[in-house]
Design a protein around this motif. Sequence first.
Motif, PDB file in Angstrom:
ATOM      1  N   TRP A   1       0.818  -1.213   0.000  1.00 51.39           N
ATOM      2  CA  TRP A   1       0.000   0.000   0.000  1.00 51.39           C
ATOM      3  C   TRP A   1       0.849   1.260   0.000  1.00 51.39           C
ATOM      4  N   VAL A   2       2.090   1.157   0.494  1.00 56.81           N
ATOM      5  CA  VAL A   2       2.983   2.315   0.539  1.00 56.81           C
ATOM      6  C   VAL A   2       3.363   2.733  -0.883  1.00 56.81           C
ATOM      7  N   LEU A   3       3.859   1.794  -1.687  1.00 52.36           N
ATOM      8  CA  LEU A   3       4.258   2.116  -3.052  1.00 52.36           C
ATOM      9  C   LEU A   3       3.052   2.522  -3.899  1.00 52.36           C
ATOM     10  N   ARG A   4       1.917   1.877  -3.675  1.00 51.61           N
ATOM     11  CA  ARG A   4       0.713   2.268  -4.414  1.00 51.61           C
ATOM     12  C   ARG A   4       0.353   3.723  -4.108  1.00 51.61           C
ATOM     13  N   GLY A   5       0.534   4.119  -2.853  1.00 52.41           N
ATOM     14  CA  GLY A   5       0.255   5.502  -2.479  1.00 52.41           C
ATOM     15  C   GLY A   5       1.192   6.478  -3.165  1.00 52.41           C
ATOM     16  N   TYR A   6       2.495   6.146  -3.219  1.00 53.71           N
ATOM     17  CA  TYR A   6       3.459   7.007  -3.907  1.00 53.71           C
ATOM     18  C   TYR A   6       3.116   7.115  -5.392  1.00 53.71           C
ATOM     19  N   TYR A   7       2.736   5.994  -5.990  1.00 54.05           N
ATOM     20  CA  TYR A   7       2.425   5.973  -7.422  1.00 54.05           C
ATOM     21  C   TYR A   7       1.225   6.870  -7.724  1.00 54.05           C
ATOM     22  N   LYS A   8       0.235   6.811  -6.867  1.00 52.16           N
ATOM     23  CA  LYS A   8      -0.969   7.616  -7.060  1.00 52.16           C
ATOM     24  C   LYS A   8      -0.698   9.100  -6.816  1.00 52.16           C
TER      25      LYS A   8
ATOM     26  N   ALA B   1       4.061  -0.945 -13.963  1.00 50.93           N
ATOM     27  CA  ALA B   1       3.150  -0.690 -12.846  1.00 50.93           C
ATOM     28  C   ALA B   1       2.081  -1.761 -12.713  1.00 50.93           C
ATOM     29  N   ASP B   2       2.244  -2.879 -13.390  1.00 48.19           N
ATOM     30  CA  ASP B   2       1.224  -3.934 -13.327  1.00 48.19           C
ATOM     31  C   ASP B   2       0.995  -4.408 -11.895  1.00 48.19           C
ATOM     32  N   TYR B   3       2.060  -4.499 -11.104  1.00 51.78           N
ATOM     33  CA  TYR B   3       1.895  -4.989  -9.727  1.00 51.78           C
ATOM     34  C   TYR B   3       1.235  -3.955  -8.819  1.00 51.78           C
ATOM     35  N   LEU B   4       1.014  -2.739  -9.353  1.00 56.09           N
ATOM     36  CA  LEU B   4       0.359  -1.674  -8.596  1.00 56.09           C
ATOM     37  C   LEU B   4      -1.073  -1.413  -9.059  1.00 56.09           C
ATOM     38  N   THR B   5      -1.429  -1.936 -10.214  1.00 52.61           N
ATOM     39  CA  THR B   5      -2.713  -1.565 -10.814  1.00 52.61           C
ATOM     40  C   THR B   5      -3.626  -2.735 -11.157  1.00 52.61           C
ATOM     41  N   LYS B   6      -3.087  -3.934 -11.329  1.00 53.15           N
ATOM     42  CA  LYS B   6      -3.908  -5.076 -11.738  1.00 53.15           C
ATOM     43  C   LYS B   6      -4.434  -5.801 -10.501  1.00 53.15           C
ATOM     44  N   PRO B   7      -5.759  -5.820 -10.307  1.00 48.57           N
ATOM     45  CA  PRO B   7      -6.359  -6.355  -9.081  1.00 48.57           C
ATOM     46  C   PRO B   7      -5.939  -7.781  -8.736  1.00 48.57           C
ATOM     47  N   GLU B   8      -5.837  -8.662  -9.734  1.00 49.60           N
ATOM     48  CA  GLU B   8      -5.504 -10.054  -9.437  1.00 49.60           C
ATOM     49  C   GLU B   8      -4.076 -10.201  -8.916  1.00 49.60           C
ATOM     50  N   ILE B   9      -3.167  -9.358  -9.403  1.00 47.36           N
ATOM     51  CA  ILE B   9      -1.782  -9.372  -8.928  1.00 47.36           C
ATOM     52  C   ILE B   9      -1.699  -8.732  -7.547  1.00 47.36           C
ATOM     53  N   MET B  10      -2.390  -7.618  -7.372  1.00 48.56           N
ATOM     54  CA  MET B  10      -2.403  -6.906  -6.094  1.00 48.56           C
ATOM     55  C   MET B  10      -2.956  -7.787  -4.981  1.00 48.56           C
ATOM     56  N   GLU B  11      -3.983  -8.546  -5.292  1.00 48.14           N
ATOM     57  CA  GLU B  11      -4.592  -9.416  -4.284  1.00 48.14           C
ATOM     58  C   GLU B  11      -3.602 -10.463  -3.791  1.00 48.14           C
ATOM     59  N   GLN B  12      -2.842 -11.049  -4.705  1.00 52.18           N
ATOM     60  CA  GLN B  12      -1.858 -12.068  -4.314  1.00 52.18           C
ATOM     61  C   GLN B  12      -0.729 -11.452  -3.480  1.00 52.18           C
ATOM     62  N   ILE B  13      -0.296 -10.253  -3.856  1.00 47.28           N
ATOM     63  CA  ILE B  13       0.765  -9.589  -3.096  1.00 47.28           C
ATOM     64  C   ILE B  13       0.267  -9.220  -1.702  1.00 47.28           C
ATOM     65  N   ASP B  14      -0.975  -8.770  -1.604  1.00 46.61           N
ATOM     66  CA  ASP B  14      -1.550  -8.438  -0.297  1.00 46.61           C
ATOM     67  C   ASP B  14      -1.603  -9.657   0.615  1.00 46.61           C
ATOM     68  N   GLN B  15      -1.962 -10.798   0.043  1.00 44.13           N
ATOM     69  CA  GLN B  15      -2.022 -12.028   0.828  1.00 44.13           C
ATOM     70  C   GLN B  15      -0.624 -12.411   1.318  1.00 44.13           C
ATOM     71  N   TYR B  16       0.352 -12.291   0.425  1.00 40.88           N
ATOM     72  CA  TYR B  16       1.734 -12.594   0.791  1.00 40.88           C
ATOM     73  C   TYR B  16       2.207 -11.667   1.909  1.00 40.88           C
ATOM     74  N   SER B  17       1.941 -10.371   1.787  1.00 42.92           N
ATOM     75  CA  SER B  17       2.418  -9.412   2.791  1.00 42.92           C
ATOM     76  C   SER B  17       1.803  -9.687   4.159  1.00 42.92           C
ATOM     77  N   ALA B  18       0.546 -10.128   4.174  1.00 46.80           N
ATOM     78  CA  ALA B  18      -0.108 -10.460   5.445  1.00 46.80           C
ATOM     79  C   ALA B  18       0.558 -11.667   6.096  1.00 46.80           C
ATOM     80  N   GLU B  19       0.923 -12.653   5.291  1.00 48.14           N
ATOM     81  CA  GLU B  19       1.577 -13.855   5.817  1.00 48.14           C
ATOM     82  C   GLU B  19       2.984 -13.523   6.325  1.00 48.14           C
ATOM     83  N   VAL B  20       3.694 -12.648   5.611  1.00 49.38           N
ATOM     84  CA  VAL B  20       5.019 -12.214   6.060  1.00 49.38           C
ATOM     85  C   VAL B  20       4.911 -11.455   7.378  1.00 49.38           C
ATOM     86  N   ALA B  21       3.918 -10.578   7.480  1.00 47.44           N
ATOM     87  CA  ALA B  21       3.739  -9.783   8.695  1.00 47.44           C
ATOM     88  C   ALA B  21       3.523 -10.664   9.916  1.00 47.44           C
ATOM     89  N   GLU B  22       2.779 -11.733   9.751  1.00 50.10           N
ATOM     90  CA  GLU B  22       2.499 -12.622  10.881  1.00 50.10           C
ATOM     91  C   GLU B  22       3.783 -13.199  11.456  1.00 50.10           C
TER      92      GLU B  22
END
Length: 523
Positions: free
Chosen positions: A416-423, A435-456
């Motif tokens: 969400w940090v890089l997406r904010g800078y991009y916007k 910017a595909d990893y910042l704009t394409k919903p299916e890619i963003m969803e997978q990255i969000d899931q990964y980041s949540a698992e890393v955070a845990e």
Amino acid sequence: MRVLPQELMWKARSGQGYVDHLKQIGTEFVLGQIINLIGTSSKNNLIAMTKLFEKIAGSEGSVRHARRMRWLFETDHPHLAWWQKIIKDIDPNCRNKFLVNFFVHGYYADNQRKRANFYEKNGFYPPTVLLSSITQKCNFNCTGCWAHNYDVKEDLPIEIWKKVIDEARNQMGIHIIPVVGGEPFARPDFLDLVEQYPDCIFITFTNGSFLTDKVIQRIKKLGNVAPMFSLSGWEESTDKVRGKGTFKMVMEKMDRLREEGIFFGSSIAATRETTDEIVSDEFLKMLSDKGVLWTWGFHYVPVGENPDPSIMPTAIQREQIKQALYNARNTLPMMTVDFWGDGPEMMGCIAGGRQYIHVNAKGDVEPCTFVHLATHNIKTSTLTEALASPFMKAIRKGAPYDGNMLRPCMIVDRPWVLRGYYKKFKPYETHRGAADYLTKPEIMEQIDQYSAEVAEIMDENWKNDYFMTIFPLPGEYYHDRKILCSSKIPVGGIHGGCEKHGGCTCGKDLSALEELSKDLINV
């Protein structure tokens, strides 16, 4: 284990005359003393060298670095064996160029002095590393590489690269220049450029295929090129990604460089499929035995046009990578760096000029090798102007976010940090699909899931002080993957080889670190 504040680590010692002192004693005197001390592999000589490093250190962070290095040498940590291996096995010209350009010019002396001057003039610190894509041309077509996404009709002229390096070295004190691509050695005039900067070290990431005997002899004569061979694991995995026969070719090139006494290393890129073999003790020891002196650990990042986040190592595998690379550099005479797991050493994300900047083959000034967005190009602006842009300033100011430096990345840890800078800043894409990893919903969803698992995993590690800042600090000893560091001497040896988990974890006994912190503040 505690990370001191960035403001304290970078604070110049000019107020006490150290910057002026460096000018008075002269670079040649410092170089002469250092070269004399590294002329033999004597432990006492190397300890004396750290005392000289401390004397000329231009910041509180470099004072801390010198004292930590001295502690490692005094306690026979494998880092001592690393230095001794360089001194014994590397050709004197290559040895001196690497150690002096990296440590003296690039870290303690010229870098510190010019960083302080740059800060006074511009109000922010410059990076310490200039990452350069000298060419985008490559004779390989490796899976997961974004090089071929760039539409580069011709390489930037050498004159423009000279302008960039001159500014970086002369105004910012940068002497450490990693070179990527494409394939750097595919550019015929690359070594001609290197020859003009004998006081810089060019850490060059390569597939190895252009390292003919003629090129190897020239590298040896220059002394300031350190090839880093790209590998994806053992033979089957490497050849699957890079082409049949690549692994054997790289092993042969490593043998040739070792025979000639040239400093070289490796770059290992883990995927979900290859993590286990890449971080195995057998693979890392093989690299060390082969003569590899430095290993850079990366994992696949979903960058480029339509990237596939499912290739990334899992959160559990990422922790496995961190533990393995920590363990390797504390048990083998080989330096290893985890691009993400060593966030605590770098005080968080290094992008945006906080520690490094990337100039691509078209001249775009990118905040990170994995962030292909820009607001400036070196054909129409200076590096300083690019670093002063609102885009770059925001990146530097944002790190280390909530303070957990085990989650340093604005791409996959905090997307969400890089997406904010991009916007907000609207940087342009430096190649198609950047910017595909910042704009394409299916890619963003997978990255969000990964980041949540890393955070845990990483939030728990941070909470429990389960991390290292490269090496043990004074008063600590490395034990193993599970304990990491403790003030107690391990059973079976000073460093490593702990037979039972009787010591405390890194953050539980801070008496020596507390004293060091007090010393730094009162220097």
